[in-house]
Write an enzyme that holds these catalytic residues in place. Sequence first.
Site, short mmCIF file in Angstrom:
data_model
loop_
_atom_site.label_atom_id
_atom_site.label_comp_id
_atom_site.label_asym_id
_atom_site.label_seq_id
_atom_site.Cartn_x
_atom_site.Cartn_y
_atom_site.Cartn_z
CD1 TRP A 149 4.35 -0.13 -9.33
CD2 TRP A 149 6.37 -0.90 -10.03
NE1 TRP A 149 4.11 -0.62 -10.50
CE2 TRP A 149 5.30 -0.87 -11.09
CE3 TRP A 149 7.55 -1.68 -9.88
CZ2 TRP A 149 5.38 -2.71 -11.64
CZ3 TRP A 149 7.32 -2.77 -11.11
CH2 TRP A 149 6.70 -2.80 -11.68
CG HIS A 192 4.43 10.59 -3.49
ND1 HIS A 192 4.02 10.56 -2.55
CD2 HIS A 192 3.69 10.02 -4.73
CE1 HIS A 192 2.86 9.77 -2.48
NE2 HIS A 192 2.63 9.57 -3.48
CD GLU A 228 3.60 7.88 -0.23
OE1 GLU A 228 4.63 7.08 -0.60
OE2 GLU A 228 2.36 6.89 0.55
N GLY A 250 -3.46 5.86 -0.17
CA GLY A 250 -2.77 4.56 1.07
C GLY A 250 -4.01 4.25 1.62
CB SER A 259 -8.05 5.45 -2.79
OG SER A 259 -7.11 5.82 -0.97
N GLY A 302 -0.69 4.51 -7.01
CA GLY A 302 0.17 3.39 -6.12
C GLY A 302 -0.03 1.95 -6.06
N GLY A 303 -1.19 1.66 -4.98
CA GLY A 303 -1.58 0.12 -4.49
C GLY A 303 -1.99 -0.29 -5.87
P1 13P Z 1 -2.64 5.32 -2.82
O1 13P Z 1 -2.99 4.72 -4.75
O2 13P Z 1 -2.63 3.19 -3.17
O3 13P Z 1 -3.12 5.54 -2.49
O4 13P Z 1 -1.18 6.24 -3.73
C1 13P Z 1 -1.27 7.02 -4.34
C2 13P Z 1 0.12 7.80 -4.32
O5 13P Z 1 0.74 8.05 -3.46
C3 13P Z 1 0.30 7.07 -5.96
O6 13P Z 1 1.58 8.48 -5.98
#
Ligand code: 13P
Length: 250
Positions: free
Chosen positions: A10, A94, A96, A172, A212, A233-234
């Site tokens: 999330w 991760h 990020e 993302g 994605s 993610g999203g």
């Molecule tokens: P998205 O699915 O939003 O591209 O993000 C992937 C992610 O970083 C999951 O940890």
Amino acid sequence: MRKKVIAGNWKMNMLPNETINFIEQFAPLVKDTKNEVILCVPFTDLFYALLHVQGTNIKIGAQNMHWEEKGAYTGEVSAQMLKSIGTEYVIIGHSERRQYFAETDETVNKKIKSALAVGLKPIVCVGETLEQRENGKTEEIVTNQVEKAFEGLNLEDLSKIIIAYEPIWAIGTGKTATKEEANETIAQIRKKIAKMYSQKEADEIIIQYGGSVKASNAKELFEMSDIDGGLVGGASLKPDEFSKIVNFDK
Ligand code: 13P
């Protein structure tokens, strides 16, 4: 036969009331799946999520932790703290966190060891940048990340770890790796595990794809020989969309 594990990340989204609403809508939609379902939620949602998944097949994870047991580390949360309220999984490394919070292969390694020491199961993220892929460096970068992350771990530790291969350029961006690209890199990670440990460990370890993933592409990705599910993610923020990803094989 490896099972499919589908985890939602999330990130920095969802308040406690939104978490509770999500679980109330989502739990009935995934109750019949044989796939493992995990929600990795912000620290402030953990306790609410853990209470509300009781009696369901949904597991709960955190998105980060500190490697020290305790001490003067203002703002940090330890593995033991997560474990003490019933958290089962924790995302480690991760991209990020590597990119914005100075996470390194070394801190990733320390965090994995600390998580395992209290019985938390790490979901360890690796992945290359677009530039690295374009320069033909994907295998080298990703297998090197795995090697450093797993330094000093023994055979028994491996069965408790999930790897998530997340190409940074696919996160993302709406740009998913093709199923062949994702499968190929994951197979290379498996080959590396076979070299570091044994073929048995390589065949058994769960390796997810992330970047994605959505309801419309989950099936083609997750049906590939080496892809054991996804880190989403999203698309994990909407109960209906995420349930379709979990139920990709229905
Ligand atoms: P998205 O699915 O939003 O591209 O993000 C992937 C992610 O970083 C999951 O940890």
